[in-house]
Design a protein around this motif. Structure first.
Motif, PDB file in Angstrom:
ATOM      1  N   PRO A 175     -19.461  -0.617  -1.540  1.00 34.72           N
ATOM      2  CA  PRO A 175     -17.997  -1.083  -1.001  1.00 34.72           C
ATOM      3  C   PRO A 175     -17.096  -0.974  -2.217  1.00 34.72           C
ATOM      4  N   GLN A 176     -17.315  -1.603  -3.525  1.00 34.23           N
ATOM      5  CA  GLN A 176     -16.441  -1.357  -4.613  1.00 34.23           C
ATOM      6  C   GLN A 176     -15.835   0.028  -5.020  1.00 34.23           C
ATOM      7  N   SER A 177     -16.522   0.973  -4.668  1.00 31.72           N
ATOM      8  CA  SER A 177     -16.082   2.301  -4.731  1.00 31.72           C
ATOM      9  C   SER A 177     -15.509   2.943  -3.800  1.00 31.72           C
ATOM     10  N   ILE A 178     -15.744   2.214  -2.429  1.00 33.04           N
ATOM     11  CA  ILE A 178     -14.642   2.464  -1.253  1.00 33.04           C
ATOM     12  C   ILE A 178     -13.185   1.716  -1.829  1.00 33.04           C
ATOM     13  N   ALA A 179     -13.272   0.751  -2.199  1.00 31.70           N
ATOM     14  CA  ALA A 179     -12.173  -0.174  -2.558  1.00 31.70           C
ATOM     15  C   ALA A 179     -11.309   0.409  -3.664  1.00 31.70           C
ATOM     16  N   ILE A 180     -11.942   1.070  -4.598  1.00 33.14           N
ATOM     17  CA  ILE A 180     -11.429   2.000  -5.890  1.00 33.14           C
ATOM     18  C   ILE A 180     -10.744   3.285  -5.100  1.00 33.14           C
ATOM     19  N   SER A 181     -11.423   3.823  -4.237  1.00 33.82           N
ATOM     20  CA  SER A 181     -10.988   5.138  -3.661  1.00 33.82           C
ATOM     21  C   SER A 181      -9.544   4.759  -2.845  1.00 33.82           C
ATOM     22  N   TYR A 182      -9.412   3.665  -2.396  1.00 33.49           N
ATOM     23  CA  TYR A 182      -8.534   3.472  -1.563  1.00 33.49           C
ATOM     24  C   TYR A 182      -7.340   3.115  -2.311  1.00 33.49           C
ATOM     25  N   ALA A 183      -7.409   2.363  -3.391  1.00 34.31           N
ATOM     26  CA  ALA A 183      -6.449   1.925  -4.369  1.00 34.31           C
ATOM     27  C   ALA A 183      -5.761   3.161  -4.922  1.00 34.31           C
ATOM     28  N   LEU A 184      -6.616   4.236  -5.358  1.00 31.94           N
ATOM     29  CA  LEU A 184      -6.356   5.237  -6.073  1.00 31.94           C
ATOM     30  C   LEU A 184      -5.733   6.456  -5.163  1.00 31.94           C
ATOM     31  N   ASN A 185      -5.782   6.365  -3.901  1.00 34.54           N
ATOM     32  CA  ASN A 185      -5.520   7.427  -3.159  1.00 34.54           C
ATOM     33  C   ASN A 185      -3.930   7.741  -3.084  1.00 34.54           C
ATOM     34  N   HIS A 186      -3.141   6.725  -3.219  1.00 39.23           N
ATOM     35  CA  HIS A 186      -1.716   6.997  -3.226  1.00 39.23           C
ATOM     36  C   HIS A 186      -1.157   7.477  -4.777  1.00 39.23           C
ATOM     37  N   GLN A 187      -0.282   8.473  -4.621  1.00 36.56           N
ATOM     38  CA  GLN A 187       0.106   9.332  -5.620  1.00 36.56           C
ATOM     39  C   GLN A 187       0.876   8.367  -6.434  1.00 36.56           C
ATOM     40  N   ALA A 188       1.487   7.268  -6.181  1.00 37.09           N
ATOM     41  CA  ALA A 188       2.355   6.308  -6.989  1.00 37.09           C
ATOM     42  C   ALA A 188       1.474   5.770  -8.245  1.00 37.09           C
ATOM     43  N   VAL A 189       0.165   5.423  -7.705  1.00 33.62           N
ATOM     44  CA  VAL A 189      -0.504   4.968  -8.572  1.00 33.62           C
ATOM     45  C   VAL A 189      -1.002   5.519  -9.708  1.00 33.62           C
ATOM     46  N   SER A 190      -0.881   5.145 -11.124  1.00 26.19           N
ATOM     47  CA  SER A 190      -1.753   5.912 -12.250  1.00 26.19           C
ATOM     48  C   SER A 190      -3.048   5.285 -12.689  1.00 26.19           C
TER      49      SER A 190
END
Length: 308
Positions: free
Chosen positions: A247-262
């Protein structure tokens, strides 16, 4: 560990950064935790002068001796506290910010700070005075770049309009999608990076999700009622079993998915917790089908408050 550019700067920071707030008071443990982060490819360390009333910065300063050139060090200021006294109060004045930076530099043992962030703020603050302080500190060579740690859309937009901030730190996760509606595209268009905190939803978006829900979520979370939140956690665990990804990997994937996020600023209080965060990051993938599934099963939250 992949790296992403921070705003329009020449800094490239690891997609996972170390949130240092929970390092604790033990110098040996703090050093071991930071060493593990660096060994794992993390080059971004995030702290604040308020954490343990400056002691956190001192621990970091000792731990990074001899490693400065390989790291991006970020801290925050604006919450005023006096040595030996309990409590703090908000003081975003130019005079105090310039004093706070110098105190942070002394505690960190640095000549300059890579990223200095205003630790909060409201629309009623003298934003022009804050900007003047930041720009003078930049000209004096005490800070390289500056940003905000804020979830207030009006405050963020005021800074973006008036100056060249490099980053905004804000909450963003599967269960806190408020930035999507109003902030992420806006910041991306203005070449301002998002530093994410809370990507694991207080631990509710991990394999310990139900236990964390019992501790921290059974009163609800944002606009999720407690039963709604429980259902989301259950669905996330079902998806994890289906995709064979934690689950935590899915959560990380979701938050990193947007290009605005560094970068995702993941806290750790021990070397083992750093290892756990890195393992989850390494298992993450930008599978669009999974991202779409998460989007469909969760809410598009909005910023109803935090306007002042």
């Amino acid at each position: 560990m992949n790296k992403r550019q921070l705003g329009q700067t020449d800094l490239h920071i690891s997609e996972v950064g170390l949130g240092c707030m929970n390092l604790g008071a033990d110098e040996q443990n703090a050093k071991a935790t930071i060493d593990e982060a660096i060994h794992s490819g993390i080059n971004y360390l995030d702290t604040a002068d308020l954490y343990d009333y400056g002691h956190n910065e001192k621990l970091i300063g000792k731990a990074i001796k001899g490693k400065r050139d390989d790291l991006v060090i970020a801290t925050k200021g604006g919450n005023r506290f006096e040595p030996g006294q309990e409590g703090w109060y908000w003081d975003p004045s130019k005079r105090y910010l310039k004093e706070a930076v110098k105190n942070s530099l002394l505690r960190l043992g640095l000549d300059d700070i890579d990223l200095y962030q205003l630790h909060g703020g409201t629309i009623e603050d003298s934003i022009d005075e804050v900007i003047e302080a930041f720009e003078e500190l930049q000209q004096e060579g005490l800070i390289r770049y500056f940003g905000l740690s804020s979830i207030r859309p009006n405050v963020i937009k005021s800074f973006v309009r008036k100056t060249t901030i490099s980053s905004v730190m804000m909450q963003y996760s599967i269960i806190d999608r408020r930035p999507e509606e109003e902030m992420l595209h806006y910041l991306e268009q203005n070449q301002v990076s998002v530093l994410v905190r809370g990507a694991l939803g207080k631990g509710m978006l991990t394999d310990m999700g139900m236990k964390q829900w019992e501790r921290k979520g059974n009163q609800g979370f944002l606009d999720y009622e407690k039963d709604e939140l429980k259902i989301i956690i259950e669905k996330l665990h079902d998806l994890a079993k289906e995709t064979k990804v934690p689950p935590q990997s899915i959560a990380i994937s979701y938050a990193l998915n947007h290009q605005a996020v560094s970068s995702l600023i993941l806290g750790a209080s021990s070397p083992e917790q750093v290892q756990s965060n890195i393992k989850a990051y390494q298992s993450a993938s930008t599978d669009h089908e999974t991202i779409n599934h998460i989007t469909n099963m969760t809410k598009q939250n909005i910023y109803e408050q935090h306007r002042a």
